[in-house]
Design a protein around this motif. Structure first.
Motif, short mmCIF file in Angstrom:
data_model
loop_
_atom_site.label_atom_id
_atom_site.label_comp_id
_atom_site.label_asym_id
_atom_site.label_seq_id
_atom_site.Cartn_x
_atom_site.Cartn_y
_atom_site.Cartn_z
N ARG A 172 43.42 21.58 23.85
CA ARG A 172 43.30 21.31 25.52
C ARG A 172 42.60 19.95 25.40
O ARG A 172 42.31 19.11 26.01
N ASN A 173 42.74 19.08 24.26
CA ASN A 173 42.04 18.31 23.92
C ASN A 173 43.42 17.54 24.10
O ASN A 173 43.84 15.50 24.36
N ASP A 174 44.75 17.32 24.43
CA ASP A 174 45.91 16.63 24.56
C ASP A 174 45.88 17.15 26.28
O ASP A 174 45.76 18.12 26.74
N LYS A 175 45.62 15.86 26.59
CA LYS A 175 45.81 16.26 28.18
C LYS A 175 46.76 16.89 29.53
O LYS A 175 46.34 18.37 30.12
N ARG A 176 48.27 16.99 28.94
CA ARG A 176 49.11 18.08 29.42
C ARG A 176 48.35 19.77 29.48
O ARG A 176 48.52 20.58 29.73
N TYR A 177 48.28 19.85 27.61
CA TYR A 177 47.49 21.60 27.75
C TYR A 177 46.43 21.57 28.40
O TYR A 177 45.92 22.66 29.09
N TYR A 178 45.83 20.57 28.69
CA TYR A 178 44.26 20.76 29.25
C TYR A 178 44.51 21.05 31.19
O TYR A 178 44.12 21.52 31.24
N TYR A 179 45.19 20.10 31.37
CA TYR A 179 46.07 21.07 33.22
C TYR A 179 46.95 22.11 32.77
O TYR A 179 46.53 22.91 33.79
N GLN A 180 46.66 22.29 31.85
CA GLN A 180 47.70 23.57 31.57
C GLN A 180 46.70 24.75 31.70
O GLN A 180 46.90 25.77 32.41
N MET A 181 45.40 24.23 30.80
CA MET A 181 44.96 25.41 30.68
C MET A 181 44.15 25.38 32.26
O MET A 181 44.08 27.21 32.46
N THR A 182 43.85 24.58 32.75
CA THR A 182 42.74 24.15 33.90
C THR A 182 43.96 24.89 34.88
O THR A 182 43.01 26.27 35.58
N ILE A 183 45.30 25.07 35.27
CA ILE A 183 45.65 25.89 36.09
C ILE A 183 45.67 27.32 35.58
O ILE A 183 45.33 28.77 36.88
N ILE A 184 46.05 27.72 34.54
CA ILE A 184 45.77 29.01 34.00
C ILE A 184 44.74 29.55 34.40
O ILE A 184 44.64 30.44 35.04
N ASP A 185 42.99 28.91 34.09
CA ASP A 185 42.37 29.81 34.03
C ASP A 185 41.98 29.61 35.89
O ASP A 185 41.74 30.73 35.96
N LEU A 186 42.09 28.59 36.84
CA LEU A 186 42.39 29.01 37.81
C LEU A 186 42.90 30.55 38.73
O LEU A 186 42.81 31.04 39.45
N LEU A 187 44.58 30.21 38.66
CA LEU A 187 45.28 31.86 38.04
C LEU A 187 45.19 32.67 38.17
O LEU A 187 45.30 33.41 38.36
N ALA A 188 43.94 33.21 36.62
CA ALA A 188 43.62 34.45 36.07
C ALA A 188 42.52 34.39 36.63
O ALA A 188 41.86 35.86 36.33
N PRO A 244 40.48 35.62 39.65
CA PRO A 244 40.52 36.98 40.50
C PRO A 244 40.23 37.99 39.34
O PRO A 244 40.07 39.29 39.88
N PHE A 245 42.06 37.87 38.11
CA PHE A 245 41.67 38.74 37.87
C PHE A 245 41.13 38.97 36.42
O PHE A 245 40.99 39.97 36.32
N ASP A 246 40.83 38.27 35.62
CA ASP A 246 40.36 37.92 33.89
C ASP A 246 38.74 36.95 34.18
O ASP A 246 38.15 37.22 33.16
N GLY A 247 38.54 36.85 35.32
CA GLY A 247 37.12 36.16 35.38
C GLY A 247 37.37 34.62 35.26
O GLY A 247 38.42 33.92 34.40
N HIS A 248 35.70 34.08 34.63
CA HIS A 248 35.85 32.44 34.61
C HIS A 248 36.36 32.64 33.24
O HIS A 248 35.90 33.22 31.56
#
Length: 109
Positions: free
Chosen positions: A70-86, A88-92
């Protein structure tokens, strides 16, 4: 600019690999929503396979990898999108919890 290109390359790899599994993913998701442990484990295995194909990792999901890097910007953005999509199903904080669980379970392998 290079970060954006790397991010696009990674996401394109995920999408292309995902297209191979779209049929099984839809069917397994339906079963998993009704509580099938077998379907959930199969979906998790597909996630690990896609991460392995795209990154050469061993026993790591896309969510856990995104949190770990997550310290790499591209993975941080990816993590943010995955967390947003997940959410409703898996919480925060889905990615953080995936990383902690995988780190504990896989380190015992």
């Amino acid at each position: 600019m290079i970060t954006i290109l790397k991010t696009l390359r990674t996401l394109t790899g995920y999408i292309l690999c995902g297209l191979l599994f779209v049929g099984p993913f839809v069917i397994l998701s339906a079963f998993a929503l009704f509580g099938s442990r077998w379907a959930f484990n199969s979906l998790y295995s597909i996630d690990i396979a896609i991460c392995s194909i795209c990154h050469g990792t061993k026993l790591e999901s896309i969510s856990a990898r995104s949190y770990r890097l997550r310290n790499d910007k591209r993975y941080y953005y990816q993590m943010t999108i995955i967390d947003l999509l997940a959410r409703p199903f898996d919480g925060h904080e889905h990615c953080r919890r995936a990383y902690k669980w995988e780190n504990k379970v896989i380190s015992n392998f």
